[in-house]
Design an enzyme around this catalytic site. Structure first.
Site, short mmCIF file in Angstrom:
data_model
loop_
_atom_site.label_atom_id
_atom_site.label_comp_id
_atom_site.label_asym_id
_atom_site.label_seq_id
_atom_site.Cartn_x
_atom_site.Cartn_y
_atom_site.Cartn_z
N GLU A 298 -7.35 -5.62 3.91
CA GLU A 298 -7.49 -6.85 3.10
C GLU A 298 -8.68 -6.75 2.15
OE1 GLU A 298 -4.95 -8.31 3.44
OE2 GLU A 298 -4.32 -8.42 5.53
N THR B 220 0.82 -1.22 0.00
CA THR B 220 0.00 0.00 0.00
C THR B 220 0.85 1.27 0.00
OG1 THR B 220 -1.71 -1.19 1.19
CG2 THR B 220 -1.81 1.20 1.30
#
Lengths: 675, 675
Positions: free
Chosen positions: B437, B154
């Site tokens: 997730e 990320t």
């Protein structure tokens, strides 16, 4: 701002220059933001005044919230006391008084992070429940801060049910004193703000006993800490109740009383008195007590709930206009997440609700002021309606705002979860408003009780208060809408809300009567209807909110496109309510399945329309960057740079963690088997 | 336990002796709690093993969570590292391995508060994406903790849309190295756990460039800190991202790369390789990547979401059996709040959901295991279904558990808001699971895409995966229920869920086709249907959950009243779903308004039935007091005493605040005008 560690990423100059993705949103506003702000404030003069107050507060470094997200509970308490003391000084300097026009903007400006809020409740309770002599003695002391007050009502074992409080105050005729005691652990006072570490005095609510007879709950002024050195007074055990989900800046406290004696004059005795020989005298109306809670709940709606939702919308909508993620059309630039229908459906109804509640607050304020005038003329007739309205709307608005803030938080993805976004603290604070000043379910049931009474009265032709007259005018019928555009007609959707509220109230009233007629005890029948009674009370408040929004829009005289966009928001609020609660509208076929598809179509169309004005609509709330205190929500939209710079200031980046020397280094330098 | 300040309230001996209000709840259980626990665990032997592991962990003071609610972010990080290191030692001592039967109970026992979870993801990614040589080199180093790994995917500007990641890795043929760079601030890695302060290495996902051509996202092993002194490596800027809503024990970090060079062998190259001359070779199937996320999402459901809801139910239900407030019947003792219908309606559906999800987890695990066996045989056919199921259920379960925990928190009133209740930290932790997730809305849209595809395939007669075959068997019809008891028939309500899921999927598919046929571009049409697609995906998962609960109940062989109470819970779960979403069942008249009244009646009846077993049903989850870490939820129900004792340990009671000397004393000792 922290210095960047490397020139390459030092875009310090970027902060303040507006992100083009946000600038473009503002260029296409369909209305004048400045005029909308002024209208929301109640006129341009109010806007000017508010900005002046905010300017004074925010330019004073003592009120800075810059490090708030990094502070411990101890640090936040200290800061809140510092701010509260400084605020007194500031108000004195500026010539602001509690009755002045600036006052209502001060707490918005300091964003609630100050101590001594309970000190004000202490004063209010003395003013309302004390005799003239008591007021003359205590109010000057309190307003000069020669003492710090608190308000000790809630106990470990009792919150909503005040009659069940267990603290005792026994009158001792021989010494003309009350002896206060905490007879068991559940009787310990628990939660009162400003009491854990600050207060010197408090108003204790206790069961009054005279000659062995209990006269119920009464308020007593009790000193708990020395005015000289702040040590606890004899017989007093007090302290802080520890960490909470938020409100770390407040020293919510506990208090135990062990044969603490206070003079007879310390019982607040406007409405009842214990005479020297122990004779108990009750006088005047106690109904006025309802009015106090009414006023507290209404000020909670405007002071806490609505601003939290407005801030959350501001943060989430600005961020969603800046955040780009994934492609909406192949081959194009990544899309602003605000362009995704699902994101619009999360945020825009919250925006519409923020406006709806701003207007319902005006309505409640008006009803309240009218009631207050009546009460001054000793007419208490409006009290039940006022109580029902303030209870129901406190519950509806705090619940709605809480879930709205949560939706905004989650709509910002991972960054919303960072404290630096400002959203977690808005959430953890507002969720408490569903509990304090009356737990929401309990409050809705009080509203429901009023509604059932009124419904019964109406059915026997008796007159009922203005807010519920619609209960008398029940009619069956079906929704007359023929196409999706019909659902943009306020008469169509208002009628649907009204119909539904009446149906839920009347069907629950019928169930209640059926149960009683078939032999159930009254209290048992009531309990078995409470889930539905809560629904009915919500439907009633929801209907009034929609109706009031419609009436507000109709009355708008300002030009500059404001009426048009407010009409869209009103439609959105109303249709979102139907779309999210389709069942109650479909249940008796008032709205058919085919019509519900029209509702859905109109609702989704509206999202795309309002999306265009979403950023101007939150800009109009006119929150400063300092009051938002959000790396995601600042006016300039430089979210990534700000997140990075703010993170530098975190204590986690200010020290080499002892964990390295103690654990990581030994781990890395040895084989696991040698551990 | 802290010493009481006074003998009078020192009821220390009370702790551990069960509150009679809780004891009485246990005496009337309609089933054997111990047998239910064993059945939930998958057998008495598993229960024994679990308790043994929990016993070992909880008796070791290093794993104590006693002060958790009082710690700063720095302290929690240090504690998490200490625990993680100690856990390695402990496992070694105990002979527990990652593949052993004890392993799955360890993380439940330490309650998640340990570091190095991302170290395990680091290892997993190397095992799955690395070549045999890479595995042989790195896995031993990692498993011996000669390095600490993290997983840097990320970025500040990109989360869900991996293709949009902006970090670059340019292949330099002359030196046979990749040069990694963070070209702009939004490309900074942001959020990776264990990276802010602990990790020495990480797997960086970056856009691969060879000879100026981009080959998309690839993983590279990069060292970020010295193994000798833990200082940042040249070209690395890294730190902690600061405070979050929870997870203070994790050092979520940021990372910037400035021309950081890694050798060619550091690109994980099981599926693709850059040869020395810059030739790019892709090999094998990339589909397996889906499978990794599938496994992560399923383990999140069982490891994070469900236990959080079970704990919250345990705390809130035990507390509600102990808390007495107000009178249900005039003249009687105050009632347990669990006896109020509104309280039952808050808590018992959450309890039913906790059971429903426990069973759906078994189902998902089974589907997953079957899929895994297929994949080992190189058959990837089940992947789309697995992906759709794991995405949809991750979203459904985390969303449901999050709101369930919030309901439990609020149902405990003010005390639920205290950190000492344990509920705020459960909430602030589980809400993150809606985001990480895979953000839930994005996931539900992936499930929806699968459903639309399958629906289209079914309508043209193609075969579709097992979990969606019901889409082929659409039939109109109406619900045949004639009275409220009919709604306790699983066939009746399961069919209603199925009907609704089919209707929502088919009507959205129809809208999508209509839009396209009337000229809308495909991506635009999709976006305009997404709100409804999300609804359809939820309805699908809800249907499967109900169906699976029914099938589980039917298969129960244990005696001891378990099947009966499970049947009640199943009914409650199903009817609560209808009661809370009446609109989707009423929409096309499948269930009529009159039938909906029967649903409501049966639903409310069930609340009163299950209420009797509510405490035994949460006891069966078998959480220890230490794992609940809640002053409200302990087995003995001594809530007030425990709240009081725990509050004593708060840092706010361990110092005289400097606020007194600095601000309060000057305020109290002077007149305001002298300030």
């Amino acid at each position: 701002m922290a210095l960047m560690e490397t020139g390459k990423y030092s875009q310090g100059s970027v902060l303040g220059s507006v992100n083009p993705d946000l600038a473009s949103e503002r260029q296409t506003a369909s209305f004048s933001v400045e005029k909308l702000t002024a209208w929301l404030d109640g006129g341009a003069e109010q806007t000017r005044l508010r900005r002046a107050v905010v300017g004074v507060i925010e330019s004073d470094p003592v009120f800075s919230r810059e490090n708030q997200y990094f502070q411990s509970q101890n640090e936040r308490y200290e800061a809140a006391v510092r701010k509260a003391v400084h605020l007194q000084k500031k108000m004195h300097e500026m010539g602001w008084s509690e009755n002045g026009p600036e006052f209502k903007y001060i707490y918005r400006a300091v964003a609630g992070d100050v101590a001594f809020l309970l000190h004000r409740i202490f004063m209010r309770s003395i003013s309302m429940l004390g005799s003239d002599e008591q007021i003359a003695k205590w109010i000057p002391l309190a307003s000069q801060y020669q003492l710090i007050g608190s308000y000790a009502q809630t106990e470990l074992g009792h919150g909503t049910y005040l009659q069940g409080l267990e603290t005792t105050a026994v009158f001792d005729v021989t010494t003309q004193e009350f002896i206060l005691n905490t007879p068991k652990i559940s009787a310990m006072k628990w939660w009162p703000g400003d009491m854990g570490r600050s207060a010197t005095h408090t108003v204790v609510f206790a069961q009054l006993y005279i000659h062995g007879k209990c006269y119920g709950i009464h308020p007593f002024i009790v000193q708990i800490r020395s005015l000289q050195d702040h040590s606890l007074c004899p017989g007093i055990i007090a302290g802080d109740i520890g960490p909470k989900m938020n409100f770390e800046h407040i020293d919510n406290g506990y208090l135990m009383l062990q044969s603490v004696r206070v003079p007879r004059e310390n019982m607040l005795n406007k409405f009842c008195e214990v005479q020297p020989d122990g004779t108990y005298v009750r006088r005047g109306s106690q109904k006025i007590n309802y009015f106090t809670m009414t006023s507290v709940r209404i000020s909670l709606i405007s002071g806490e709930a609505i601003p939290s939702l407005m801030k959350a919308c501001t943060i989430a909508i600005r961020y969603s206009a800046v955040r780009r993620q994934s492609k909406l059309k192949p081959g194009e630039q990544e899309a602003k997440i605000l362009d995704y229908q699902t994101q619009q459906e999360k945020l825009l109804p919250q925006l519409a609700a923020a406006y709806a509640f701003h207007f319902i607050n005006d309505y409640l304020q008006e009803v309240f002021d009218r009631g207050y005038r009546e009460i001054q003329r000793k007419n208490f007739d409006t009290l039940p309606e006022l109580h029902a309205l303030s209870s129901g709307f406190k519950a509806l608005v705090t619940q709605y705002c809480t879930s709205g803030v949560e939706i905004c938080l989650r709509a910002c993805g991972g960054h919303g979860y960072s404290l630096l976004s400002g959203l977690p603290s808005l959430y953890t604070k507002i969720i408490a408003s569903c509990i304090y000043e009356g737990e929401n379910t309990v409050l809705l049931l009080q509203t429901a009780r009023f509604l059932i009474k009124c419904f019964m009265a109406a059915s026997t032709g008796q007159s009922i208060p203005p807010s519920v007259t619609y209960l008398a005018a029940t009619k069956a019928g079906k929704c007359p809408a023929k196409n999706k555009l019909d659902f943009l007609r306020p008469d169509i959707y208002t009628e649907a809300y009204q119909h539904t509220a009446v149906r839920l109230i009347s069907s629950t009233a019928a169930k209640l009567q059926d149960l009683i007629q078939s032999g159930a005890k009254k209290h048992d029948a009531w309990n078995r209807c409470t889930v539905q009674l809560v629904q009915a009370a919500k439907a009633h408040c929801h209907y009034i909110t929609v109706k009031n929004f419609v009436e507000t829009v109709e009355k708008i005289e300002t030009k500059a496109g404001i009426q048009r966009i407010m009409k869209h928001l009103c439609d959105l609020f109303a249709l979102h309510g139907i779309f999210s609660n389709t069942g109650v509208f479909l249940h008796d076929g008032y709205i058919s399945g085919a019509q519900m598809d029209m509702v859905t179509a109109s609702y989704l169309d509206l999202l795309a329309i309002i999306r265009k004005d979403a950023v101007p609509l939150v800009d109009a709330f006119d929150f400063t960057d300092k009051s938002l205190n959000s790396a995601l929500g600042s006016y300039d939209g430089q979210v990534y740079q700000r997140l990075y710079e703010w993170a530098q200031k975190s204590p986690t980046n200010k020290q080499i963690s002892p964990a390295y020397g103690k654990y990581l280094k030994p781990l890395l330098h040895n084989r696991l088997s040698k551990l």
